[in-house]
Motif scaffolding. Structure first.
Motif, PDB file in Angstrom:
ATOM      1  N   UNK A  74     -17.017  53.443   4.075  1.00 49.62           N
ATOM      2  CA  UNK A  74     -16.111  53.652   5.205  1.00 49.62           C
ATOM      3  C   UNK A  74     -16.024  55.033   5.761  1.00 49.62           C
ATOM      4  N   UNK A  75     -16.292  56.068   5.063  1.00 53.84           N
ATOM      5  CA  UNK A  75     -16.328  57.250   5.955  1.00 53.84           C
ATOM      6  C   UNK A  75     -17.426  57.575   6.644  1.00 53.84           C
ATOM      7  N   UNK A  76     -18.711  57.061   6.128  1.00 51.59           N
ATOM      8  CA  UNK A  76     -19.892  57.238   6.817  1.00 51.59           C
ATOM      9  C   UNK A  76     -19.900  56.287   7.857  1.00 51.59           C
ATOM     10  N   UNK A  77     -19.580  55.180   8.095  1.00 57.06           N
ATOM     11  CA  UNK A  77     -19.631  54.261   9.214  1.00 57.06           C
ATOM     12  C   UNK A  77     -18.546  54.997  10.297  1.00 57.06           C
ATOM     13  N   UNK A  78     -17.385  55.352   9.838  1.00 54.65           N
ATOM     14  CA  UNK A  78     -16.461  56.034  10.716  1.00 54.65           C
ATOM     15  C   UNK A  78     -16.967  56.958  11.364  1.00 54.65           C
ATOM     16  N   UNK A  79     -17.506  57.835  10.769  1.00 63.17           N
ATOM     17  CA  UNK A  79     -18.175  58.976  11.366  1.00 63.17           C
ATOM     18  C   UNK A  79     -19.364  58.722  12.322  1.00 63.17           C
TER      19      UNK A  79
END
Length: 454
Positions: A85-90
């Motif tokens: 979730x963190x990587x996709x959001x970034x």
């Protein structure tokens, strides 16, 4: 890519195979964004009228803020809940920043604040998600098989990046008038928007065997204090000093080529592509070179080459000489990046290596800002012209070599691991910005700085 990859985490082999195929697609899409978007942000700034100190700030401040932001990656990922979730959001945030760049091009906006804000968003998002992405990928494939997978993946990324960068330059060259050229820049940024959005989508559907995990027992600040106290800093100081000397000139190669030398965008992109190609060709030779002569000697050799490059620029080169300069630059920077990183790894223990590398990156970022601002002020106040500035950069790159002469023997391990590098972006003359993929000796949610891709 092997069909018998061993797994880490409670997922099936079929699920991991799908995730790794999506990772290859993600890498190719990222390369499209880097090739036609990120690489042409600096030329867009020049086209919008930014010069001197403005270019220096645009080139350096986002990198410094991104380096600082990486220290918050672990707690933020824990707070969000999953690395995916963190990587996709970034990645999605990076994609949306290109909509802003397209708007600046279409409106011919001269706003330095607007351009800087978009650059900060792009760099901060990309650099902050890098450690989480690296830890995520490390849980899908065991260490001994990871190198084979990333070598295959990296080859595709390099090919796509090289092709897209050249095509981007040709697209700009096809639009010769001011207004159509701004439209061409907008086209490139919109292609980057689409490519990175699709990249974010592939990241969002990849398997992640583990959640982010619990917060570590010791705080980031405590581990950073240990790294500051117990790390060996001589190599980090050399890299920072070299970064200062280099960035006295680096932000200004683009306007010098496009305006002073009058190169068209097709020639500009072809020359920079030559640096990329030379960097890719020399990297596989850096490992045997370091084993044969030692890392200090290898770094010293690369440092000499890096110091010679701006001197050659100060001679107002013609096209033939530019070819030689870009080849030398690609070779020299690849050697410096490889050897310096291996020595940095040896400058700290496993316990606080992540924090040491982050602090070293922050130090380099601060020196990059300082060098860029100094170069910009010297140009803006007509203290030096371009050629004189390049000569000053050559001297400033030579002086830090004295730090290497006093490195003790323990900084020269012969049996060093082969390190895979992948692309972060592209700078004119310097070539691609490379970051290593380095496994950690003990399992961790956030292995040391695989900030290559993001």
């Amino acid at each position: 890519m092997s069909k018998s990859l061993e797994l880490r985490g409670p997922v099936s082999e079929r699920t991991v195979q799908t995730a790794l195929k999506l990772s290859v697609l993600d890498g190719a899409l990222y390369a499209v964004m880097a090739g036609v978007g990120e690489s042409y942000q600096a030329p867009l700034a020049v086209e919008l009228g930014h010069q001197g100190t403005a270019l220096a700030v645009l080139a350096s401040v986002p990198v410094l803020l991104g380096a600082v932001g990486q220290l918050a990656t672990a707690p933020l990922t824990t707070w969000i809940g999953t690395r995916r979730r963190f990587v996709a959001s970034g990645a999605l945030l990076q994609a949306l920043s290109h909509a802003g760049f397209a708007w600046l091009a279409l409106t011919h906006s001269p706003s330095l604040f607007g351009f800087l804000a978009l650059r900060v968003v792009f760099s901060l998002a990309g650099m902050m998600i890098a450690p989480a992405w690296g830890a995520w990928m490390a849980t899908l494939v065991l260490e001994e098989q990871r190198q084979r997978f990333f070598a295959w993946r990296s080859a595709l990324v390099q090919l796509v990046l090289l092709g897209c960068f050249v095509l981007g330059g040709q697209h700009l060259q096809a639009h010769t008038e001011q207004h159509p050229r701004m439209l061409a820049f907008a086209h490139l940024m919109l292609v980057s928007l689409v490519a990175r959005s699709l990249s974010a989508a592939t990241l969002a559907v990849q398997a992640d065997p583990h959640a982010a995990g619990e917060a570590p027992d010791t705080t980031t600040v405590e581990r950073a204090k240990l790294a500051l106290r117990h790390g060996r800093w001589k190599v980090a100081l050399y890299v920072a000093a070299l970064t200062f000397g280099a960035h006295v000139a680096v932000p200004f190669f683009t306007p010098y080529m496009l305006e002073t030398l009058g190169l068209d965008y097709s020639t500009f992109s072809s020359l920079t592509a030559l640096s990329i190609l030379c960097k890719v060709l020399i990297l596989p030779l850096c490992h045997p070179l370091s084993q044969r002569f030692g890392l200090r000697s290898t770094l010293f050799l690369g440092g000499i080459g890096v110091a010679i490059v701006p001197y050659l620029w100060s001679l107002h080169p013609d096209y033939t000489h530019l070819l030689v300069i870009h080849m030398l630059s690609g070779f020299a920077w690849a050697i410096v990046e490889y050897a310096s990183f291996q020595l940095l790894l040896d400058s700290a223990t496993d316990e606080f290596r992540i924090e040491f590398l982050s602090l070293a990156g922050m130090l380099g970022g601060a020196f990059q800002v300082a060098g860029s601002v100094v170069g910009g002020l010297l140009l803006d106040h007509a203290v030096l012209d371009y050629e004189q500035l390049f000569f000053a950069s050559s001297i400033a790159r030579t002086l830090p070599l004295a730090l290497l002469l006093s490195l003790p023997a323990r900084y020269l391990p012969r049996q060093i691991p082969k390190t895979l590098f992948r692309f972060l972006g592209v700078l004119p003359v310097v070539g691609p910005l490379l970051r290593p993929i380095v496994p950690r000796s003990r399992d961790s949610e956030f292995p040391p700085k695989p900030a290559d891709k993001r």
